[in-house]
Design a protein around this motif. Structure first.
Motif, PDB file in Angstrom:
ATOM      1  N   THR A 214     127.373  41.665 -18.570  1.00 56.97           N
ATOM      2  CA  THR A 214     128.483  41.250 -17.722  1.00 56.97           C
ATOM      3  C   THR A 214     128.017  40.338 -16.586  1.00 56.97           C
ATOM      4  OG1 THR A 214     128.201  43.174 -16.290  1.00 56.97           O
ATOM      5  CG2 THR A 214     129.671  43.421 -18.190  1.00 56.97           C
ATOM      6  N   VAL A 215     128.986  39.670 -15.943  1.00 56.15           N
ATOM      7  CA  VAL A 215     128.688  38.821 -14.786  1.00 56.15           C
ATOM      8  C   VAL A 215     128.107  39.660 -13.653  1.00 56.15           C
ATOM      9  CG1 VAL A 215     129.702  37.338 -12.998  1.00 56.15           C
ATOM     10  CG2 VAL A 215     130.471  37.139 -15.366  1.00 56.15           C
ATOM     11  N   GLN A 216     128.620  40.893 -13.491  1.00 54.43           N
ATOM     12  CA  GLN A 216     128.120  41.786 -12.440  1.00 54.43           C
ATOM     13  C   GLN A 216     126.641  42.092 -12.630  1.00 54.43           C
ATOM     14  OE1 GLN A 216     130.177  45.532 -12.208  1.00 54.43           O
ATOM     15  NE2 GLN A 216     129.180  46.151 -10.301  1.00 54.43           N
ATOM     16  N   LEU A 217     126.254  42.389 -13.860  1.00 53.40           N
ATOM     17  CA  LEU A 217     124.853  42.673 -14.166  1.00 53.40           C
ATOM     18  C   LEU A 217     123.994  41.442 -13.891  1.00 53.40           C
ATOM     19  CD1 LEU A 217     122.498  44.288 -15.428  1.00 53.40           C
ATOM     20  CD2 LEU A 217     123.290  43.509 -17.674  1.00 53.40           C
ATOM     21  N   GLN A 218     124.429  40.288 -14.352  1.00 55.51           N
ATOM     22  CA  GLN A 218     123.668  39.052 -14.165  1.00 55.51           C
ATOM     23  C   GLN A 218     123.546  38.694 -12.686  1.00 55.51           C
ATOM     24  OE1 GLN A 218     125.932  36.341 -16.564  1.00 55.51           O
ATOM     25  NE2 GLN A 218     125.293  37.289 -18.491  1.00 55.51           N
ATOM     26  N   PHE A 219     124.632  38.901 -11.909  1.00 58.84           N
ATOM     27  CA  PHE A 219     124.626  38.577 -10.481  1.00 58.84           C
ATOM     28  C   PHE A 219     123.650  39.462  -9.709  1.00 58.84           C
ATOM     29  CE2 PHE A 219     126.162  39.229  -6.148  1.00 58.84           C
ATOM     30  CZ  PHE A 219     126.260  37.918  -5.700  1.00 58.84           C
ATOM     31  N   ILE A 220     123.731  40.776  -9.916  1.00 59.51           N
ATOM     32  CA  ILE A 220     122.856  41.715  -9.192  1.00 59.51           C
ATOM     33  C   ILE A 220     121.397  41.497  -9.578  1.00 59.51           C
ATOM     34  CG2 ILE A 220     122.265  44.158  -8.886  1.00 59.51           C
ATOM     35  CD1 ILE A 220     125.242  44.784  -9.188  1.00 59.51           C
ATOM     36  N   ALA A 221     121.137  41.322 -10.866  1.00 57.28           N
ATOM     37  CA  ALA A 221     119.764  41.084 -11.326  1.00 57.28           C
ATOM     38  C   ALA A 221     119.220  39.791 -10.733  1.00 57.28           C
ATOM     39  CB  ALA A 221     119.732  41.019 -12.856  1.00 57.28           C
ATOM     40  N   SER A 222     120.071  38.767 -10.612  1.00 52.71           N
ATOM     41  CA  SER A 222     119.656  37.478 -10.049  1.00 52.71           C
ATOM     42  C   SER A 222     119.314  37.593  -8.570  1.00 52.71           C
ATOM     43  CB  SER A 222     120.769  36.437 -10.232  1.00 52.71           C
ATOM     44  OG  SER A 222     121.019  36.202 -11.593  1.00 52.71           O
ATOM     45  N   TYR A 292     123.265  29.292 -17.116  1.00 51.55           N
ATOM     46  CA  TYR A 292     122.401  29.266 -18.306  1.00 51.55           C
ATOM     47  C   TYR A 292     122.903  30.226 -19.382  1.00 51.55           C
ATOM     48  CZ  TYR A 292     118.013  29.324 -21.010  1.00 51.55           C
ATOM     49  OH  TYR A 292     117.068  29.223 -21.992  1.00 51.55           O
ATOM     50  N   GLU A 293     123.281  31.443 -18.965  1.00 49.20           N
ATOM     51  CA  GLU A 293     123.760  32.433 -19.931  1.00 49.20           C
ATOM     52  C   GLU A 293     125.050  31.950 -20.603  1.00 49.20           C
ATOM     53  OE1 GLU A 293     122.124  35.091 -20.848  1.00 49.20           O
ATOM     54  OE2 GLU A 293     121.326  36.251 -19.172  1.00 49.20           O
ATOM     55  N   ARG A 294     125.950  31.308 -19.825  1.00 55.51           N
ATOM     56  CA  ARG A 294     127.194  30.840 -20.386  1.00 55.51           C
ATOM     57  C   ARG A 294     127.004  29.621 -21.298  1.00 55.51           C
ATOM     58  NH1 ARG A 294     127.518  34.173 -17.489  1.00 55.51           N
ATOM     59  NH2 ARG A 294     129.219  35.626 -17.165  1.00 55.51           N
ATOM     60  N   LEU A 295     126.117  28.736 -20.901  1.00 58.24           N
ATOM     61  CA  LEU A 295     125.819  27.585 -21.766  1.00 58.24           C
ATOM     62  C   LEU A 295     125.159  28.041 -23.068  1.00 58.24           C
ATOM     63  CD1 LEU A 295     124.547  24.887 -19.221  1.00 58.24           C
ATOM     64  CD2 LEU A 295     126.752  24.971 -20.403  1.00 58.24           C
ATOM     65  N   SER A 302     121.783  33.591 -28.316  1.00 57.40           N
ATOM     66  CA  SER A 302     121.897  34.961 -27.822  1.00 57.40           C
ATOM     67  C   SER A 302     121.584  35.002 -26.328  1.00 57.40           C
ATOM     68  CB  SER A 302     120.919  35.884 -28.571  1.00 57.40           C
ATOM     69  OG  SER A 302     119.584  35.464 -28.350  1.00 57.40           O
ATOM     70  N   ALA A 303     121.974  36.112 -25.658  1.00 61.80           N
ATOM     71  CA  ALA A 303     121.718  36.283 -24.235  1.00 61.80           C
ATOM     72  C   ALA A 303     120.200  36.388 -24.006  1.00 61.80           C
ATOM     73  CB  ALA A 303     122.411  37.534 -23.706  1.00 61.80           C
TER      74      ALA A 303
END
Length: 304
Positions: A214-222, A292-295, A302-303
């Motif tokens: 999810t976007v939440q996971l990607q945001f916090i990890a970033s 990057y993940e969305r592109l 794959s992710a």
């Protein structure tokens, strides 16, 4: 082959977008890193903090002053990240031939360090142009009346690189390359592999929102990754900026920069510009990986 081209393209495009947005913080970071170089105390600092520094740039150089060096910054970001991110998975699969979901941490770190170092070596000339443009002005002559250097803004990437070649030879385009490679290797491990590791740790932590990509996971990890990356790479980044900003050799080597900086400015000198660097690299990391993940998804990959 098509998959690798997609990886290069998505990596370069996402990095260019992130760099364009965060360029103002990169400019003030460079100015703060160079301010008071080898001085125990700066009595009247021109850039007194991040926000005041930004205001000073805007009032004296205009809003576009915050986007100085955006040309080489975009070229450098797209070429650097195309190699660093685009080669990460292929190199990781060579280092570890087992299932992707079971890739050990050492394989991720090795792949990230290798691809980051290679990218830094190739893009070093653009890094020099970026730093010189962002550092505001360059001496272009001597005043006949006062004997002081006459200053004028550097105008183009080509002009800066031509000046470097004229004054220091072609090898001058790779001044600071050792520091760039060291920074890239550390940054690659903490940012790229770190993001990969943090995301997987969150997934294994039992957080419901972390089970899907999810976007939440990607945001916090970033954001976590950005904090770690800035802190670890700050000393190398300060030394690299100082070496690459000068038109002549001011230091005899990496150890000389380190010793002189700590001796005159204290350990804090190695962390100059930390705050704007985090304000830059934090959102840069978030934007980089979110885009990057969305592109990658749009390209059928794959992710990460």
């Amino acid at each position: 082959m098509e998959t690798q081209l997609k990886q290069f393209a998505t990596a370069g495009a996402s990095a260019a977008c992130a760099s364009l947005v965060t360029n103002p913080m990169d400019v003030i970071k460079v100015r703060l890193q160079l301010q008071g170089e080898l001085q125990r105390r700066v009595a009247d600092p021109k850039y007194n903090g991040t926000m005041r520094g930004i205001w000073r740039i805007v009032t004296q150089e205009g809003v576009l002053g915050l986007w100085k060096g955006y040309g080489p910054a975009l070229l450098r970001a797209s070429s650097y990240s195309s190699l660093r991110l685009g080669l990460y998975e292929p190199v990781k699969s060579v280092v570890y031939r087992g299932p992707k979901e079971h890739t050990p941490m050492w394989a991720k770190f090795t792949a990230a360090a290798f691809t980051g170092s290679l990218a830094a070596l190739v893009s070093n000339p653009l890094e020099i142009a970026k730093v010189k443009l962002q550092s505001s002005e360059a001496p272009v002559g001597v005043s006949a009346s006062s004997g002081e250097a006459v200053l004028a803004p550097r105008r183009s990437t080509y002009g800066v690189l031509s000046e470097v070649v004229r004054t220091r030879g072609v090898s001058g385009l790779w001044v600071g390359a050792t520091l760039s490679i060291q920074r890239a290797a550390v940054l690659g491990v903490t940012q790229l592999a770190g993001y990969d590791v943090v995301k997987n740790l969150m997934r294994k932590g039992g957080f419901g929102w972390a089970q899907n990509d999810t976007v939440q996971l990607q945001f916090i990890a970033s954001m976590i990754t950005g904090l770690i990356t800035v802190t670890v790479t700050s000393p190398i980044d300060v030394m690299k900026t100082r070496v690459q900003s000068h038109d002549s050799a001011r230091y005899s080597g990496i150890s000389d920069i380190f010793v002189q900086t700590v001796r005159t400015e204290g350990v804090r000198g190695l962390f100059k510009g930390w705050f704007p660097n985090y304000i830059r690299l934090g959102p840069h990391t978030v934007l980089l990986f979110l885009i990057y993940e969305r592109l990658r998804a749009a390209a059928g990959l794959s992710a990460l």
